[in-house]
Design a protein around this motif. Structure first.
Motif, short mmCIF file in Angstrom:
data_model
loop_
_atom_site.label_atom_id
_atom_site.label_comp_id
_atom_site.label_asym_id
_atom_site.label_seq_id
_atom_site.Cartn_x
_atom_site.Cartn_y
_atom_site.Cartn_z
N LEU A 163 0.82 -1.21 0.00
CA LEU A 163 0.00 0.00 0.00
C LEU A 163 0.85 1.25 0.00
O LEU A 163 0.42 2.31 -0.41
N LYS A 164 2.06 1.13 0.50
CA LYS A 164 2.94 2.30 0.57
C LYS A 164 4.34 1.85 0.19
O LYS A 164 4.89 0.96 0.82
N THR A 165 4.90 2.43 -0.84
CA THR A 165 6.28 2.10 -1.20
C THR A 165 6.94 3.37 -1.70
O THR A 165 6.31 4.40 -1.84
N ARG A 166 8.19 3.23 -2.03
CA ARG A 166 8.88 4.31 -2.72
C ARG A 166 8.37 4.35 -4.15
O ARG A 166 7.68 3.45 -4.61
N TYR A 167 8.75 5.39 -4.86
CA TYR A 167 8.26 5.59 -6.22
C TYR A 167 8.91 4.63 -7.19
O TYR A 167 10.13 4.48 -7.20
N ASN A 168 8.09 3.95 -7.98
CA ASN A 168 8.60 3.10 -9.05
C ASN A 168 8.38 3.82 -10.36
O ASN A 168 7.24 4.02 -10.77
N GLY A 169 9.46 4.20 -11.00
CA GLY A 169 9.33 5.01 -12.21
C GLY A 169 8.71 4.26 -13.37
O GLY A 169 8.90 3.06 -13.52
N GLU A 170 7.95 4.98 -14.18
CA GLU A 170 7.43 4.44 -15.43
C GLU A 170 7.65 5.49 -16.50
O GLU A 170 7.54 6.68 -16.22
N VAL A 171 7.93 5.04 -17.71
CA VAL A 171 8.23 5.98 -18.79
C VAL A 171 7.02 6.88 -19.02
O VAL A 171 5.88 6.42 -19.08
N GLY A 172 7.28 8.18 -19.10
CA GLY A 172 6.20 9.13 -19.35
C GLY A 172 5.66 9.79 -18.10
O GLY A 172 4.90 10.74 -18.21
N ASP A 173 6.07 9.32 -16.93
CA ASP A 173 5.62 9.95 -15.69
C ASP A 173 6.18 11.36 -15.56
O ASP A 173 7.30 11.63 -16.01
N ILE A 174 5.41 12.22 -14.92
CA ILE A 174 5.92 13.54 -14.57
C ILE A 174 6.45 13.46 -13.15
O ILE A 174 5.75 12.95 -12.26
N VAL A 175 7.67 13.92 -12.92
CA VAL A 175 8.19 13.91 -11.56
C VAL A 175 8.71 15.29 -11.19
O VAL A 175 9.07 16.09 -12.05
N VAL A 176 8.71 15.54 -9.91
CA VAL A 176 9.37 16.72 -9.36
C VAL A 176 10.52 16.18 -8.52
O VAL A 176 10.34 15.22 -7.78
N GLY A 177 11.69 16.76 -8.66
CA GLY A 177 12.83 16.22 -7.92
C GLY A 177 13.81 17.31 -7.52
O GLY A 177 13.71 18.44 -7.97
N ARG A 178 14.73 16.91 -6.68
CA ARG A 178 15.72 17.85 -6.18
C ARG A 178 17.11 17.39 -6.60
O ARG A 178 17.45 16.21 -6.44
N ILE A 179 17.91 18.31 -7.12
CA ILE A 179 19.27 17.97 -7.55
C ILE A 179 20.11 17.69 -6.31
O ILE A 179 20.14 18.49 -5.38
N THR A 180 20.79 16.53 -6.30
CA THR A 180 21.63 16.22 -5.15
C THR A 180 23.11 16.30 -5.50
O THR A 180 23.94 16.44 -4.62
N GLU A 181 23.43 16.15 -6.79
CA GLU A 181 24.83 16.04 -7.15
C GLU A 181 25.00 16.49 -8.59
O GLU A 181 24.13 16.20 -9.43
N VAL A 182 26.08 17.20 -8.86
CA VAL A 182 26.41 17.54 -10.25
C VAL A 182 27.61 16.69 -10.63
O VAL A 182 28.65 16.77 -9.98
N GLN A 183 27.44 15.85 -11.66
CA GLN A 183 28.54 15.00 -12.08
C GLN A 183 28.91 15.36 -13.52
O GLN A 183 28.35 16.29 -14.08
N GLN A 184 29.83 14.58 -14.09
CA GLN A 184 30.19 14.85 -15.48
C GLN A 184 29.03 14.51 -16.38
O GLN A 184 28.55 13.38 -16.38
N LYS A 185 28.55 15.47 -17.12
CA LYS A 185 27.49 15.29 -18.12
C LYS A 185 26.16 14.86 -17.53
O LYS A 185 25.25 14.48 -18.26
N ARG A 186 26.03 14.86 -16.22
CA ARG A 186 24.74 14.46 -15.66
C ARG A 186 24.52 15.07 -14.29
O ARG A 186 25.47 15.43 -13.60
#
Lengths: 245, 297
Positions: free
Chosen positions: B76-99
């Motif tokens: 009934l309650k889990t973490r988010y399981n991504g699916e293609v096409g979903d809209i998400v809001v997120g927070r940047i945690t790390e800046v890496q090379q090219k990503r």
């Protein structure tokens, strides 16, 4: 025995229980909104609060992380007001560190960690009131919190202690019985498969008596499983009804 | 002399008390870890189950779902399981090379590749080394973004893209984190509500409430944020919406534009700060529930 009679002639213990009887169990799942899973549990006067975060990205050093499975991170602590004598326990208390390690071993045996490579599962347990069987209350509370978080595990983990006194095996010891210094056994069991996740014995116990004490602990764990299962199903039914499923 | 408000502890109310229980059949589909679902070897093992001596056993507490031969248990309650096409809001945690690494309440941090975003100005070209050096100018650690799921990797990690003017960095607004299972899947997750604010209902449970932008000329590619002070009435609407969403979540009602709007309208007789009181929450959500039922039936 002088003064304190731990087991009366009629077979009653100090708090009025029979030898194999458990203390009253009360529990609630989902006590915090921000955590992924949380639970509060009372076993008699022992009270524990467990919080689970994860599985989430590895935090901190990646060196010690296992390769193809999730890292289980456990932290056990006791509130300053949990014991009769008020005691400030800064981080790094030896007993707590050992308990954290025990919890980690227990849950690594039960969680399906291989499903979550490169991630981490945090389990934080705090004892709010200590009246014996702290490890057991911590394990039972953490199990409920993990179920609340929806983290896959093989089975419930039910833990219960047992002792041996005057040729009788006692289940679910309270503080007074623990402090009396007799042998004390802590068992964490996956009840449906009958797998032992952790077994610990303090003080000496004659080999011949071990099966009886183990049996008492196993039986107690089975009872606990039924009780925890009832809490979980009640919680599930409520949540499912609300979501209209 | 300011009046102090006091409340006494009361027994917790069971949320599902007034609701009809699924008549008898609901119980059968609820399982807990260790429960055997079936011993029939013809079934396929889905999420939330495992095989143990030819038996199919549940590994999470939840509802059994059967699709033909596939058996899953949905917690009934889990973490988010991504699916293609979903809209998400997120927070940047790390800046890496090219990503960038983005925290999206998923099991692993999501990635946003430099190549899967629009450059400011809408220029279309290969990303050069200079672009890589300028990555922190676009998005820094701690910035919030809206994005769409582009791909899901085998380990469950999610790759995002912001190749549309709808997506990009989020400016001024309020973030509310809710359980992903409470966000209803819909055609659009960007809503301009008639009450004067907009919401992004991320599929990952991150909900962003912000003042409705006046003109939608986002030629900046969504990376320049408007830092002008938001007028008080707008801020009040936003706070009211936030408290309404918290109320809906506390009573476990699905979040979508209609439910939020109805809850907002039900909340109007109350002061904004009062919306956080349990009894007011209960009242406005009850009204919302009833209006939604009327709408359906």
């Amino acid at each position: 025995m002088a003064g304190l009679e731990l087991l009366s002639e009629q077979g009653f213990r100090l708090d009025g229980r029979r030898a194999g009887e458990l203390r009253q169990l009360r529990a609630r799942m989902g006590v915090f909104a921000q955590a992924d899973g949380s639970a509060y549990l009372e076993q008699g006067n022992t009270k524990a609060l467990a919080v689970v975060y994860g599985p989430h990205e590895l935090r901190g050093s990646r060196g010690k992380a296992p390769h193809a499975q999730a890292l289980v991170n456990c932290q056990y602590s006791m509130a300053t007001f949990s014991t009769a004598e008020r005691k400030r326990r800064p981080h790094g208390d030896r007993a707590s560190a050992e308990m954290s390690l025990h919890l980690k071993q227990t849950f690594e045996a039960a969680l399906l960690t291989r499903l979550f490579p490169r991630s981490q599962i945090d389990i934080y347990v705090q004892i709010l009131q200590a009246d014996g069987g702290n490890y057991c209350a911590a394990v039972n509370a953490a199990t409920l919190a993990l179920l609340d978080a929806g983290i896959p595990m093989r089975d419930y983990v039910c833990a219960c202690s047992a002792g041996f006194l005057e040729d009788t095996a006692l289940a679910d010891l309270n503080y007074v019985e623990e402090a009396a210094g007799g042998p004390q056994l802590a068992l964490a069991l996956l009840p449906q498969a009958q797998h032992i996740a952790l077994l610990e014995l303090n003080a000496r116990l004659h080999q011949d008596h071990l099966p009886r004490v183990l049996d008492a602990a196993t039986q107690a764990c089975r009872h606990l499983h039924a009780l925890l299962d009832r809490v979980v199903r009640e919680h599930l039914r409520d949540a499912a009804a609300l979501l209209g499923k | 002399m300011a009046a102090v408000e006091m409340r006494l502890p009361v027994a917790r109310k069971r949320l599902a008390q007034g609701l009809p229980r699924g008549a008898g059949e609901g119980d059968r589909d609820l399982v807990a870890p260790g429960d055997t679902i079936t011993t029939d070897p013809g079934y396929m093992r889905g999420h939330g189950t495992y095989m143990d001596n030819e038996k199919l056993v549940a590994s999470v507490a939840g509802v059994v779902e059967r699709v033909n031969k596939l058996v899953c248990v949905k917690a009934l309650k889990t973490r988010y399981n991504g699916e293609v096409g979903d809209i998400v809001v997120g927070r940047i945690t790390e800046v890496q090379q090219k990503r960038w690494k983005v925290e999206t309440n998923s099991r692993l941090d999501s990635v946003l590749l430099l190549s899967s975003m629009n450059l400011p100005g809408g220029e279309l070209r290969r990303r050069s080394a200079e672009d890589e050096l300028a990555m922190r100018d676009y998005l820094q650690e701690g910035d919030l973004i809206s994005a769409e799921v582009q791909a899901v990797f085998s380990d469950g990690a999610v790759s995002l893209h912001t190749r549309s003017l709808k997506y990009g960095k989020l400016g001024q607004g309020v973030l509310v984190q809710v359980s992903p299972s409470l966000v209803k899947r819909q055609k659009t997750h960007f809503h301009d509500l008639p009450c004067g604010a907009s919401v992004i209902l991320g599929n990952n449970g991150f909900t962003w409430i912000y003042p409705t932008p006046e003109q939608k000329d986002e030629e900046a590619g969504g990376f320049i944020t408007n830092l002008e002070p938001v007028p008080l009435p707008d801020r009040e609407v936003i706070s009211r919406l936030r408290n309404c969403i918290l109320a809906l979540v506390a009573q476990k009602l699905m979040l979508y534009d209609t439910s939020i709007l109805y809850c907002y309208e039900a909340s109007l007789p109350h002061q904004i700060k009062d919306l956080l009181k349990p009894e007011v929450m209960e009242e406005i959500v009850l009204q919302t529930r009833q209006r939604l039922l009327e709408l359906e039936g």
